[in-house]
Design an enzyme around this catalytic site. Structure first.
Site, PDB file in Angstrom:
ATOM      1  N   GLU A 294      -3.835  45.342  -8.191  1.00  0.00           N
ATOM      2  CA  GLU A 294      -4.693  46.228  -8.985  1.00  0.00           C
ATOM      3  C   GLU A 294      -3.845  46.968 -10.016  1.00  0.00           C
ATOM      4  OE1 GLU A 294      -7.508  49.186  -7.037  1.00  0.00           O
ATOM      5  OE2 GLU A 294      -6.359  50.520  -8.340  1.00  0.00           O
TER       6      GLU A 294
ATOM      7  N   ARG B  18     -13.528  46.837  -9.987  1.00  0.00           N
ATOM      8  CA  ARG B  18     -12.182  47.073 -10.536  1.00  0.00           C
ATOM      9  C   ARG B  18     -11.900  46.238 -11.790  1.00  0.00           C
ATOM     10  NH1 ARG B  18     -12.743  50.551  -7.337  1.00  0.00           N
ATOM     11  NH2 ARG B  18     -11.195  51.434  -5.921  1.00  0.00           N
TER      12      ARG B  18
ATOM     13  N   SER C  99      -4.275  52.194  -4.296  1.00  0.00           N
ATOM     14  CA  SER C  99      -4.288  50.807  -3.793  1.00  0.00           C
ATOM     15  C   SER C  99      -3.453  49.934  -4.709  1.00  0.00           C
ATOM     16  CB  SER C  99      -5.714  50.251  -3.777  1.00  0.00           C
ATOM     17  OG  SER C  99      -6.555  51.059  -3.000  1.00  0.00           O
TER      18      SER C  99
HETATM   19  P1  FAD Z   1      -2.869  54.640 -16.521  1.00  0.00           P
HETATM   20  O1  FAD Z   1      -2.260  54.338 -15.206  1.00  0.00           O
HETATM   21  O2  FAD Z   1      -2.079  55.429 -17.478  1.00  0.00           O
HETATM   22  O3  FAD Z   1      -3.323  53.275 -17.197  1.00  0.00           O
HETATM   23  C1  FAD Z   1      -4.051  52.331 -16.442  1.00  0.00           C
HETATM   24  C2  FAD Z   1      -4.534  51.215 -17.376  1.00  0.00           C
HETATM   25  O4  FAD Z   1      -5.516  51.740 -18.278  1.00  0.00           O
HETATM   26  C3  FAD Z   1      -3.447  50.642 -18.274  1.00  0.00           C
HETATM   27  O5  FAD Z   1      -3.710  49.276 -18.489  1.00  0.00           O
HETATM   28  C4  FAD Z   1      -3.598  51.409 -19.573  1.00  0.00           C
HETATM   29  O6  FAD Z   1      -3.129  50.695 -20.711  1.00  0.00           O
HETATM   30  C5  FAD Z   1      -5.085  51.608 -19.625  1.00  0.00           C
HETATM   31  N1  FAD Z   1      -5.498  52.819 -20.343  1.00  0.00           N
HETATM   32  C6  FAD Z   1      -5.216  54.101 -19.983  1.00  0.00           C
HETATM   33  N2  FAD Z   1      -5.805  54.949 -20.848  1.00  0.00           N
HETATM   34  C7  FAD Z   1      -6.452  54.198 -21.749  1.00  0.00           C
HETATM   35  C8  FAD Z   1      -7.250  54.485 -22.889  1.00  0.00           C
HETATM   36  N3  FAD Z   1      -7.504  55.731 -23.274  1.00  0.00           N
HETATM   37  N4  FAD Z   1      -7.765  53.458 -23.601  1.00  0.00           N
HETATM   38  C9  FAD Z   1      -7.522  52.179 -23.230  1.00  0.00           C
HETATM   39  N5  FAD Z   1      -6.783  51.834 -22.166  1.00  0.00           N
HETATM   40  C10 FAD Z   1      -6.266  52.837 -21.429  1.00  0.00           C
HETATM   41  N6  FAD Z   1      -8.547  54.095  -8.599  1.00  0.00           N
HETATM   42  C11 FAD Z   1      -9.833  53.899  -8.215  1.00  0.00           C
HETATM   43  O7  FAD Z   1     -10.590  53.194  -8.889  1.00  0.00           O
HETATM   44  N7  FAD Z   1     -10.320  54.459  -7.073  1.00  0.00           N
HETATM   45  C12 FAD Z   1      -9.578  55.253  -6.285  1.00  0.00           C
HETATM   46  O8  FAD Z   1     -10.058  55.748  -5.273  1.00  0.00           O
HETATM   47  C13 FAD Z   1      -8.216  55.488  -6.660  1.00  0.00           C
HETATM   48  N8  FAD Z   1      -7.418  56.252  -5.897  1.00  0.00           N
HETATM   49  C14 FAD Z   1      -6.120  56.489  -6.277  1.00  0.00           C
HETATM   50  C15 FAD Z   1      -5.327  57.323  -5.490  1.00  0.00           C
HETATM   51  C16 FAD Z   1      -4.018  57.609  -5.853  1.00  0.00           C
HETATM   52  C17 FAD Z   1      -3.189  58.532  -5.002  1.00  0.00           C
HETATM   53  C18 FAD Z   1      -3.500  57.059  -7.056  1.00  0.00           C
HETATM   54  C19 FAD Z   1      -2.111  57.388  -7.491  1.00  0.00           C
HETATM   55  C20 FAD Z   1      -4.267  56.210  -7.842  1.00  0.00           C
HETATM   56  C21 FAD Z   1      -5.596  55.913  -7.451  1.00  0.00           C
HETATM   57  N9  FAD Z   1      -6.424  55.057  -8.220  1.00  0.00           N
HETATM   58  C22 FAD Z   1      -7.738  54.882  -7.853  1.00  0.00           C
HETATM   59  C23 FAD Z   1      -5.909  54.392  -9.428  1.00  0.00           C
HETATM   60  C24 FAD Z   1      -5.990  55.294 -10.693  1.00  0.00           C
HETATM   61  O9  FAD Z   1      -6.284  56.610 -10.341  1.00  0.00           O
HETATM   62  C25 FAD Z   1      -7.039  54.795 -11.672  1.00  0.00           C
HETATM   63  O10 FAD Z   1      -6.804  53.460 -12.039  1.00  0.00           O
HETATM   64  C26 FAD Z   1      -7.095  55.642 -12.945  1.00  0.00           C
HETATM   65  O11 FAD Z   1      -8.252  55.356 -13.689  1.00  0.00           O
HETATM   66  C27 FAD Z   1      -5.860  55.449 -13.831  1.00  0.00           C
HETATM   67  O12 FAD Z   1      -5.887  56.437 -14.837  1.00  0.00           O
HETATM   68  P2  FAD Z   1      -4.609  56.758 -15.708  1.00  0.00           P
HETATM   69  O13 FAD Z   1      -5.028  57.689 -16.776  1.00  0.00           O
HETATM   70  O14 FAD Z   1      -3.518  57.212 -14.837  1.00  0.00           O
HETATM   71  O15 FAD Z   1      -4.284  55.327 -16.313  1.00  0.00           O
HETATM   72  N1  EPU Z   2      -7.958  49.346   6.865  1.00  0.00           N
HETATM   73  C1  EPU Z   2      -7.108  48.949   7.856  1.00  0.00           C
HETATM   74  N2  EPU Z   2      -5.787  49.277   7.743  1.00  0.00           N
HETATM   75  C2  EPU Z   2      -5.302  49.974   6.688  1.00  0.00           C
HETATM   76  C3  EPU Z   2      -6.181  50.357   5.658  1.00  0.00           C
HETATM   77  C4  EPU Z   2      -7.519  50.032   5.775  1.00  0.00           C
HETATM   78  O1  EPU Z   2      -7.493  48.318   8.834  1.00  0.00           O
HETATM   79  O2  EPU Z   2      -4.106  50.247   6.673  1.00  0.00           O
HETATM   80  C5  EPU Z   2      -9.395  49.054   7.010  1.00  0.00           C
HETATM   81  C6  EPU Z   2     -10.175  50.327   7.347  1.00  0.00           C
HETATM   82  O3  EPU Z   2     -10.193  50.565   8.715  1.00  0.00           O
HETATM   83  C7  EPU Z   2     -11.545  50.016   6.813  1.00  0.00           C
HETATM   84  C8  EPU Z   2     -11.248  49.127   5.602  1.00  0.00           C
HETATM   85  O4  EPU Z   2      -9.938  48.624   5.775  1.00  0.00           O
HETATM   86  O5  EPU Z   2     -12.272  49.270   7.741  1.00  0.00           O
HETATM   87  C9  EPU Z   2     -11.380  49.844   4.263  1.00  0.00           C
HETATM   88  O6  EPU Z   2     -10.469  50.933   4.187  1.00  0.00           O
HETATM   89  P1  EPU Z   2     -10.733  52.230   3.270  1.00  0.00           P
HETATM   90  O7  EPU Z   2     -12.086  52.785   3.532  1.00  0.00           O
HETATM   91  O8  EPU Z   2      -9.560  53.120   3.424  1.00  0.00           O
HETATM   92  O9  EPU Z   2     -10.803  51.683   1.799  1.00  0.00           O
HETATM   93  P2  EPU Z   2     -10.000  50.546   1.035  1.00  0.00           P
HETATM   94  O10 EPU Z   2     -10.889  49.350   0.908  1.00  0.00           O
HETATM   95  O11 EPU Z   2      -8.666  50.338   1.615  1.00  0.00           O
HETATM   96  C10 EPU Z   2     -10.966  51.205  -1.294  1.00  0.00           C
HETATM   97  C11 EPU Z   2     -10.425  51.396  -2.658  1.00  0.00           C
HETATM   98  C12 EPU Z   2      -9.839  52.786  -2.815  1.00  0.00           C
HETATM   99  C13 EPU Z   2     -10.926  53.811  -2.545  1.00  0.00           C
HETATM  100  C14 EPU Z   2     -11.452  53.595  -1.128  1.00  0.00           C
HETATM  101  C15 EPU Z   2     -12.614  54.514  -0.801  1.00  0.00           C
HETATM  102  C16 EPU Z   2      -9.778  49.232  -3.520  1.00  0.00           C
HETATM  103  C17 EPU Z   2      -8.662  48.326  -3.882  1.00  0.00           C
HETATM  104  N3  EPU Z   2      -9.428  50.401  -2.975  1.00  0.00           N
HETATM  105  O12 EPU Z   2      -9.847  51.231  -0.412  1.00  0.00           O
HETATM  106  O13 EPU Z   2      -9.399  52.934  -4.167  1.00  0.00           O
HETATM  107  O14 EPU Z   2     -10.447  55.128  -2.685  1.00  0.00           O
HETATM  108  O15 EPU Z   2     -11.916  52.226  -1.002  1.00  0.00           O
HETATM  109  O16 EPU Z   2     -13.740  54.131  -1.503  1.00  0.00           O
HETATM  110  O17 EPU Z   2     -10.937  48.899  -3.753  1.00  0.00           O
HETATM  111  C18 EPU Z   2      -7.544  52.601  -5.610  1.00  0.00           C
HETATM  112  O18 EPU Z   2      -8.249  51.791  -6.221  1.00  0.00           O
HETATM  113  O19 EPU Z   2      -6.377  52.900  -5.984  1.00  0.00           O
HETATM  114  C19 EPU Z   2      -8.073  53.251  -4.409  1.00  0.00           C
HETATM  115  C20 EPU Z   2      -7.383  54.106  -3.670  1.00  0.00           C
END
Ligand code: FAD
Ligand code: EPU
Length: 338
Positions: free
Chosen positions: A334, A164, A238
C-alpha cells in the site's frame, strides 16, 4: 513572490517512517500561484514528487529531484438544507479537518478520525477505516495538471474510486496535484458503529446514543491501542493492502484454514486480512535489523530506531515471499516506494 527552492534537505521530518534520506530540492506550496510558478520554471518536466504529510511513503534512497510539499490551508462550508459542502485546502491535516467538521456537527467522516496525513492525499488512495471510505463523502476536487499547467475539477465519477485506489494512483499517477477537496457531509448524523470493536467500546463506556464525537473518540482509542504512534515508532500504517481474491482461491484457503478472517466483496470476490496472513507466517512482533513488524498489528512494518528505507523494503520482500510460499497469495504494497 520569488519561488523559494530549498536545496539538500533532510526528509526525516517529512516522512512518518522517520527515514533519513535527503532530497536535492524541496518547495513548499502554500497557494495555487506557487504551482503555476513551478510550472513556468519547467520543474514539472524534471523528476518531482508531491508530498503531503509523508504518512504513506517509504524513501529507499536519496531523492534526486524536487519534492513538492503541499501546505496550503483553509476550510470553507456551504450549507444546503440537510447537507453541507465543505471544501478544504490540500495541506490541511486530515484529523484536524475531521474535528472541525465534528464541532460543526457535519457528519460522515467521524469513523475516519485519526488517520494521519493531509486532505490533499485523502482521495489518492481513497482512505478508509472503521466501516467507511472517502468515496462515500467525496464530492469533487480541484487539481493542477502538471502536464498542461491548468487547474481542473474531478467529480466523483471521474475518480475511479475503489478499495485503496483511485485514478490518481493508477492512470494519472504523479500527474495531477490535488489543491483542494470538497466533501458532501450530512447535517443529520447517521451513526455507523457496526465495524469491528466500535460497538463493544461504546458498551464498555456506557454510551447508548453515541454522537459523532463519541464515534470519533472511540475509533481514536481503538486505533491508539492497535497502531504505533509515528512520533515514537516510525511507520506508515498498513504496509500492504488486504488481498482481494476469487471465490475459487478463497474456498481453497478456507478448506485449509477454517478460521481465516474474510469479508465478502462485489463480484463474488473475498477480501482477506493481510495482517492475519503475515501473523500466520510467524512475523508478528519480529525484529529484522533496525526494522520490524508491530507487536499488535502484523500489517504494520516499523522503524525500530535507525532503519534505512532499504532495510524496511527488504523486510517487506521477505514477508511477500513467505506469504506467497504458505498461502500462494501475492501481497501488494500500500505504501508508495521512492
Ligand atoms: P503522503 O504519504 O505524503 O503521500 C501519499 C501519496 O499521495 C503519494 O503518492 C503522494 O504523491 C500523493 N499525494 C499526497 N498529496 C497529494 C496531493 N495534494 N495531490 C496529489 N497527490 C498527492 N490510510 C488509510 O486509508 N486508512 C487508515 O486507517 C490509515 N491508518 C494509518 C495509520 C498510521 C499510523 C499511518 C502512519 C498511516 C495510516 N494510513 C491509513 C496511511 C495514510 O495515513 C494515508 O495514506 C494518507 O492519506 C496519506 O496522507 P499524506 O498526506 O501523508 O500523503
Ligand atoms: N489480524 C490478525 N493479526 C494481525 C492483524 C490483524 O489476525 O496481526 C486480523 C484481525 O484479527 C482481524 C483482521 O485481521 O480479524 C482485520 O484486522 P483489523 O481490523 O486490524 O484491520 P486491517 O484489515 O488489518 C484495515 C486497514 C487499516 C484500517 C483498519 C480499520 C488496510 C490495508 N488496512 O486494517 O488501514 O485502519 O482496517 O478499518 O485495508 C492503512 O491503510 O494504513 C490502515 C491502517
Amino acid at each position: 513572490m520569488e519561488l523559494n527552492i530549498q536545496s539538500n534537505i533532510s526528509l526525516k521530518p517529512f516522512n512518518t517512517f522517520g527515514i533519513e534520506e535527503k532530497t536535492s530540492f524541496l518547495i513548499e506550496v502554500n497557494d495555487n500561484e506557487t504551482l503555476t510558478q513551478i510550472f513556468k520554471k519547467g520543474i514539472f518536466q524534471e523528476n518531482f514528487f508531491v508530498l503531503g504529510a509523508g504518512s504513506n511513503v517509504l524513501f529507499t534512497k536519496p531523492f534526486e529531484g524536487y519534492i513538492i510539499r503541499m501546505n496550503s490551508k483553509g476550510i470553507q462550508s456551504k450549507i444546503e438544507s440537510d447537507h453541507v459542502y465543505v471544501t478544504a485546502k490540500a495541506g490541511e491535516i486530515w484529523n484536524d479537518f475531521v474535528w472541525h467538521c465534528i464541532k460543526n456537527n457535519y457528519a460522515g467522516i467521524e469513523n475516519m478520525a485519526l488517520i494521519p496525513g493531509t486532505v490533499g492525499a485523502s482521495p489518492v488512495q481513497n482512505i478508509g477505516a472503521y466501516g467507511t471510505e472517502l468515496m462515500y463523502v467525496f464530492y469533487e476536487c480541484e487539481a493542477f495538471d502538471t502536464q498542461t499547467g491548468e487547474f481542473t475539477t474531478f467529480k466523483k465519477q471521474d475518480c475511479d474510486f475503489s478499495y485503496r485506489d483511485s485514478i490518481f494512483k493508477s492512470k494519472y499517477k504523479g500527474r495531477f496535484i490535488i489543491t483542494q477537496v470538497t466533501y458532501k457531509l450530512s447535517r443529520i448524523p447517521h451513526i455507523n458503529s457496526s465495524y469491528g470493536a466500535i460497538e463493544a467500546e461504546l458498551t464498555k463506556e456506557n454510551i447508548s446514543q453515541p454522537t459523532i464525537a463519541d464515534i470519533a473518540n472511540v475509533v481514536s482509542r481503538i486505533r491508539v491501542e492497535k497502531l504505533p504512534d509515528p512520533s515514537t515508532v516510525g511507520n506508515a500504517g498498513s504496509f500492504f493492502k488486504n488481498p482481494i481474491v476469487s471465490e475459487k482461491t478463497f474456498k481453497r484457503l478456507q478448506a485449509q484454514y477454517p478460521t481465516i478472517p474474510h469479508y465478502p466483496m462485489p463480484k463474488n470476490q473475498t477480501k482477506l486480512a493481510a495482517g492475519w496472513l503475515i501473523e500466520q507466517c510467524g512475523w508478528k512482533g519480529k525484529e529484522y535489523g533496525q526494522a520490524g513488524v508491530w507487536k499488535n498489528q502484523a500489517l504494520v512494518l516499523i522503524n525500530r530506531q535507525n532503519a534505512t528505507g532499504q532495510e524496511i523494503y527488504r523486510l517487506s520482500e521477505q514477508i511477500i515471499c513467505d506469504v506467497k510460499q504458505k498461502f500462494d497469495i501475492i501481497l501488494e504494497r500500500e505504501v508508495n516506494l521512492l
